[in-house]
Scaffold this motif. Sequence first.
Motif, PDB file in Angstrom:
ATOM      1  N   HIS A  27       0.812  -1.216   0.000  1.00 40.56           N
ATOM      2  CA  HIS A  27       0.000   0.000   0.000  1.00 40.56           C
ATOM      3  C   HIS A  27       0.848   1.271   0.000  1.00 40.56           C
ATOM      4  O   HIS A  27       0.325   2.365  -0.188  1.00 40.56           O
ATOM      5  N   LEU A  28       2.144   1.111   0.253  1.00 43.69           N
ATOM      6  CA  LEU A  28       3.078   2.242   0.224  1.00 43.69           C
ATOM      7  C   LEU A  28       2.643   3.370   1.163  1.00 43.69           C
ATOM      8  O   LEU A  28       2.781   4.551   0.838  1.00 43.69           O
ATOM      9  N   LEU A  29       2.091   2.979   2.307  1.00 45.80           N
ATOM     10  CA  LEU A  29       1.670   3.997   3.273  1.00 45.80           C
ATOM     11  C   LEU A  29       2.847   4.393   4.161  1.00 45.80           C
ATOM     12  O   LEU A  29       3.667   3.556   4.544  1.00 45.80           O
ATOM     13  N   PRO A  30       2.960   5.679   4.492  1.00 47.63           N
ATOM     14  CA  PRO A  30       4.107   6.153   5.274  1.00 47.63           C
ATOM     15  C   PRO A  30       4.002   5.783   6.752  1.00 47.63           C
ATOM     16  O   PRO A  30       2.918   5.741   7.324  1.00 47.63           O
ATOM     17  N   ASP A  31       5.158   5.528   7.341  1.00 44.61           N
ATOM     18  CA  ASP A  31       5.274   5.158   8.753  1.00 44.61           C
ATOM     19  C   ASP A  31       5.378   6.440   9.574  1.00 44.61           C
ATOM     20  O   ASP A  31       6.398   7.133   9.543  1.00 44.61           O
TER      21      ASP A  31
ATOM     22  N   ALA B 105      -4.751   9.744  -1.481  1.00 45.21           N
ATOM     23  CA  ALA B 105      -5.021   8.316  -1.704  1.00 45.21           C
ATOM     24  C   ALA B 105      -3.642   7.668  -1.834  1.00 45.21           C
ATOM     25  O   ALA B 105      -2.642   8.377  -1.984  1.00 45.21           O
ATOM     26  N   PRO B 106      -3.559   6.337  -1.769  1.00 44.72           N
ATOM     27  CA  PRO B 106      -2.235   5.718  -1.892  1.00 44.72           C
ATOM     28  C   PRO B 106      -1.480   6.164  -3.160  1.00 44.72           C
ATOM     29  O   PRO B 106      -2.089   6.465  -4.193  1.00 44.72           O
ATOM     30  N   ILE B 107      -0.153   6.208  -3.039  1.00 48.45           N
ATOM     31  CA  ILE B 107       0.734   6.691  -4.104  1.00 48.45           C
ATOM     32  C   ILE B 107       0.409   6.056  -5.466  1.00 48.45           C
ATOM     33  O   ILE B 107       0.248   4.846  -5.573  1.00 48.45           O
TER      34      ILE B 107
ATOM     35  N   VAL C 206      -1.118  18.669  -0.259  1.00 50.35           N
ATOM     36  CA  VAL C 206      -1.684  17.347  -0.555  1.00 50.35           C
ATOM     37  C   VAL C 206      -0.799  16.640  -1.579  1.00 50.35           C
ATOM     38  O   VAL C 206      -0.490  17.178  -2.646  1.00 50.35           O
ATOM     39  N   ASP C 207      -0.373  15.456  -1.207  1.00 50.69           N
ATOM     40  CA  ASP C 207       0.605  14.707  -2.002  1.00 50.69           C
ATOM     41  C   ASP C 207       0.064  13.292  -2.158  1.00 50.69           C
ATOM     42  O   ASP C 207      -0.450  12.722  -1.212  1.00 50.69           O
ATOM     43  N   ALA C 208       0.161  12.751  -3.323  1.00 48.24           N
ATOM     44  CA  ALA C 208      -0.197  11.354  -3.614  1.00 48.24           C
ATOM     45  C   ALA C 208      -1.695  11.165  -3.793  1.00 48.24           C
ATOM     46  O   ALA C 208      -2.506  11.674  -3.016  1.00 48.24           O
ATOM     47  N   GLY C 209      -2.039  10.442  -4.825  1.00 47.75           N
ATOM     48  CA  GLY C 209      -3.415  10.055  -5.076  1.00 47.75           C
ATOM     49  C   GLY C 209      -4.183  11.007  -5.977  1.00 47.75           C
ATOM     50  O   GLY C 209      -5.238  10.645  -6.498  1.00 47.75           O
TER      51      GLY C 209
END
Lengths: 265, 66
Positions: free
Chosen positions: A111-115, A160-162, A187-190
Amino acid sequence: MTSSTNDDLLHIGDAFLESRLFIGTGKYGDDAVIPAVAQASGAQVITVALRRVDIGNPKDGMLSHIPKNMRLLPNTSGARTADEAARIARLARAAGCGDWIKIEVISDNRHLLPDGYETAKATETLAKEGFVVLPYMNPDLYVARDLVNAGAAAVMPLGAPIGTNRGLRTREMIGILIEEIPLPIIVDAGIGRPSHACEAMEMGAAACLVNTAIAVSGHPARMAAAFGDAVRAGRAAYLARTAPVLEGHAAASSPLTGFLGECHE
Amino acid sequence: MEIYLNGKTTAVTPECSLFGLITELGLNPDTVIAELNRDIVPSSQFETTILKPGDALELLHLVGGG
């Protein structure tokens, strides 16, 4: 079209930016279109990544395609921990990229979600070292507050996811950040379409970062111009304060008196 | 002699300078970023940096990204 007024500048770190559209350099079919994309977009900030040179197949790096007057925003993509992100940031600065860094710490490859935790740690470390830190993050209020306390210069929530082009799926959460966080919300990504970027700007986002939606479009330079227009339109609408939504009934725009055929006895 | 170049054991000329290696590999010293044994090497020091056996060298550059 370029903005005719410069009284609405976006202040980040040492910069006062006229354009509220940031663009990326990934995924282009041909990197040679990047100068035309940059020009059409009006963007002043452009992201790059840092990778090992392919020893067997040396190619010139990305820098040759980026207009000299643009501000580089290297990302820390590939980092899975705060330490790895800090290492990449220092290398990028040593390479002449300047002090700006987009923190990207991701260990979930699906999902490439940030930690959020590692991102906050990296932000704190690098802000203390004088970097202008723009962390990519999941739009969570508590993570955003941690990033403020860690010294971030802006926060960059995902819509949304990258790379998915699904639009502002996190709309409600981004709205909360815009309301509560005293830093620019980028706002970045999606973001997949100019209308998505326009919506984010109408909501009060400070800027949008768009890469995939421009790079893999049918005509990247035209799409870059469309995003530039959408971001300007959304910003103008936000500044003009959009009209309230009316639920449950209608309200005529034209007068409800003086109709033809009315009888007054 | 052998060094670890970008994670791979690689044979290089003994007492080779970093600049010498970069140009021998066909890379542009103006755009390559070097990290030697975890320390960043500024490009101004490429010529005076002499590689030793077992050195861990990373050669990087900027690529497209979002």
